[in-house]
Design a protein around this motif. Structure first.
Motif, short mmCIF file in Angstrom:
data_model
loop_
_atom_site.label_atom_id
_atom_site.label_comp_id
_atom_site.label_asym_id
_atom_site.label_seq_id
_atom_site.Cartn_x
_atom_site.Cartn_y
_atom_site.Cartn_z
N MET A 106 -45.10 15.39 -34.88
CA MET A 106 -43.85 16.05 -33.72
C MET A 106 -43.06 16.93 -34.08
O MET A 106 -43.66 18.02 -34.61
N SER A 107 -43.02 17.72 -32.36
CA SER A 107 -42.75 19.06 -32.57
C SER A 107 -41.20 19.98 -33.09
O SER A 107 -40.73 19.43 -33.46
N LYS A 108 -41.76 21.33 -33.46
CA LYS A 108 -41.02 22.02 -34.53
C LYS A 108 -40.59 23.66 -33.63
O LYS A 108 -41.08 23.69 -33.47
N VAL A 109 -38.86 23.09 -34.05
CA VAL A 109 -38.76 24.53 -33.39
C VAL A 109 -37.43 25.45 -34.34
O VAL A 109 -37.07 24.98 -35.52
N LEU A 110 -37.67 26.09 -34.77
CA LEU A 110 -36.40 27.67 -35.38
C LEU A 110 -36.03 28.45 -34.36
O LEU A 110 -36.29 28.47 -33.34
N ILE A 111 -34.67 27.92 -34.98
CA ILE A 111 -33.71 28.91 -34.35
C ILE A 111 -32.69 29.42 -34.81
O ILE A 111 -32.12 29.12 -35.76
N THR A 112 -32.60 30.83 -34.07
CA THR A 112 -31.68 31.47 -35.45
C THR A 112 -30.20 31.53 -34.93
O THR A 112 -29.93 31.63 -33.76
N GLY A 113 -29.07 32.28 -35.28
CA GLY A 113 -27.72 31.97 -35.27
C GLY A 113 -26.91 30.76 -34.80
O GLY A 113 -26.75 30.99 -33.93
N ALA A 114 -27.45 29.72 -35.83
CA ALA A 114 -27.45 28.34 -35.62
C ALA A 114 -26.15 27.73 -35.63
O ALA A 114 -26.12 26.68 -35.55
N ASN A 115 -24.94 28.56 -36.54
CA ASN A 115 -24.31 27.92 -36.92
C ASN A 115 -22.82 27.65 -36.39
O ASN A 115 -22.05 27.21 -36.59
N ARG A 116 -22.70 28.14 -34.53
CA ARG A 116 -22.15 28.07 -33.99
C ARG A 116 -22.46 28.35 -32.33
O ARG A 116 -23.91 28.66 -32.72
N GLY A 117 -21.62 27.96 -32.08
CA GLY A 117 -21.78 28.32 -30.34
C GLY A 117 -23.38 27.76 -29.85
O GLY A 117 -23.82 26.61 -29.73
N ILE A 118 -23.67 28.84 -29.36
CA ILE A 118 -24.87 28.71 -28.61
C ILE A 118 -26.06 28.12 -29.50
O ILE A 118 -26.68 26.57 -28.94
N GLY A 119 -26.05 28.83 -30.51
CA GLY A 119 -27.50 28.65 -31.48
C GLY A 119 -26.90 26.78 -32.10
O GLY A 119 -27.70 26.35 -32.28
N LEU A 120 -25.54 26.24 -32.42
CA LEU A 120 -25.35 25.33 -32.89
C LEU A 120 -25.57 23.89 -31.57
O LEU A 120 -25.84 23.08 -31.71
N GLY A 121 -25.04 24.43 -30.63
CA GLY A 121 -25.56 23.14 -29.53
C GLY A 121 -26.99 23.28 -29.07
O GLY A 121 -27.63 22.54 -28.58
N LEU A 122 -28.02 24.56 -29.01
CA LEU A 122 -29.66 23.96 -29.50
C LEU A 122 -30.10 23.45 -29.97
O LEU A 122 -30.28 22.57 -30.13
N THR A 123 -29.24 23.45 -31.99
CA THR A 123 -29.59 22.48 -32.57
C THR A 123 -29.50 21.68 -32.00
O THR A 123 -30.58 20.19 -32.18
N LYS A 124 -27.79 20.59 -31.54
CA LYS A 124 -28.34 20.12 -31.73
C LYS A 124 -28.51 18.81 -30.25
O LYS A 124 -28.98 17.96 -30.59
N THR A 125 -29.57 19.72 -29.40
CA THR A 125 -29.75 19.64 -28.03
C THR A 125 -31.25 19.12 -28.65
O THR A 125 -32.00 18.15 -28.17
N PRO A 157 -20.68 25.68 -24.48
CA PRO A 157 -22.07 25.52 -25.72
C PRO A 157 -23.47 24.93 -25.57
O PRO A 157 -24.06 24.60 -25.02
N LEU A 158 -22.90 23.24 -24.39
CA LEU A 158 -23.38 22.43 -24.90
C LEU A 158 -24.33 22.26 -23.72
O LEU A 158 -25.62 22.19 -23.48
N THR A 159 -23.06 22.50 -22.17
CA THR A 159 -24.32 22.95 -21.51
C THR A 159 -25.00 23.59 -21.13
O THR A 159 -25.94 23.63 -20.12
N SER A 160 -25.22 25.25 -22.35
CA SER A 160 -25.79 26.11 -21.58
C SER A 160 -27.22 25.55 -22.56
O SER A 160 -27.58 26.02 -21.80
N ALA A 161 -27.13 25.10 -23.94
CA ALA A 161 -27.78 24.39 -24.37
C ALA A 161 -29.19 23.52 -23.58
O ALA A 161 -30.15 23.77 -23.81
N HIS A 162 -28.46 22.49 -23.20
CA HIS A 162 -29.35 22.28 -22.47
C HIS A 162 -29.95 22.71 -20.98
O HIS A 162 -30.90 22.57 -20.74
N GLY A 163 -29.06 23.04 -20.26
CA GLY A 163 -30.30 23.99 -19.15
C GLY A 163 -30.74 25.27 -20.20
O GLY A 163 -32.01 25.03 -20.16
#
Length: 228
Positions: A1-20, A196-202
């Motif tokens: 399983m691939s592993k990603v680390l995302i900083t500042g994930a509590n809101r906005g783009i970071g949260l969108g990236l976490t969900k994505t 944010p999710l549109t940005s995160a998907h991109g």
């Protein structure tokens, strides 16, 4: 399983990236600074065993080193946490202390995180680093002036990304800068163009298509290349 680390994930783009990344089957490690402002992220973690959350300030480098020591490998590091600086600090009103803090968060912290994690990134399968920059850091694209603190910090981050791409190439690690778009976040404001999710998907797609041939470049969230 691939592993990603995302900083500042509590809101906005970071949260969108976490969900994505969760939706795409990744194990996600997400950082936040203050639990009082991370309710949605922490609730998400309680219902998803593939999400681990870490509370720390991105400028607390001993804590970053301690976190890195808990990893044996890492596939993707996304430096998302950022700070715009105080609004209204235009010509004649720049705040030196605020400017220094903007540089600390936007420029110094991403490099210090890479210094802590590049050894475990070398053990990963994907070996990718993505730093969220901004078109406001593009010298060529600056047509309106102002925003001295934020612009200069992101221009400096772009220089960091370019140097990292050269230094990390022997280990097979690709490093890129990404403009997330004008996003409806606390920083971007309600008048922004995308959510944010549109940005995160991109951003996910851009990172997914990244390789060593694209390393050291500056991309828009839609995949188009940007000028420095």
């Amino acid at each position: 399983m691939s592993k990603v680390l995302i900083t500042g994930a509590n809101r906005g783009i970071g949260l969108g990236l976490t969900k994505t990344y969760l939706a795409n089957g990744y194990d996600v490690h997400a950082t936040y600074r203050d639990s009082a402002h991370a309710k949605e992220l922490l609730d998400l973690a309680r219902h998803n065993h593939r999400l681990q959350c870490h509370g720390l300030d991105v400028t607390d480098y001993p804590a970053v080193n301690k976190l890195a020591s808990q990893f044996s490998s890492l596939d993707i590091f996304i430096s998302n946490a950022g700070y715009y600086g105080a609004k209204g600090n235009g010509l004649g009103h720049t705040d030196v202390d605020d400017w220094r803090y903007t540089f600390e968060v936007n420029t110094i912290a991403p490099l210090k995180w890479v210094e802590s994690f590049y050894q475990v990134l070398k053990q990963g399968k994907e070996k990718k680093i993505a730093c969220l920059s901004s078109k406001m850091g593009s010298i060529n694209d600056n047509q309106t002036g102002g925003a001295y603190e934020y612009r200069s910090s992101k221009a400096a981050l772009n220089a960091v990304v370019k140097s990292l791409s050269i230094d990390c190439e022997p280990w097979g690690i690709s490093v890129i800068a990404i403009h997330p778009g004008w996003v409806k976040t606390t920083m971007g404001g309600a008048q922004a163009q995308i959510d944010p999710l549109t940005s995160a998907h991109g951003i996910f797609d851009v990172i997914d298509k990244t390789n060593l041939k694209k390393s050291g470049q500056f991309f828009n969230y839609d995949g188009s290349r940007l000028v420095w």
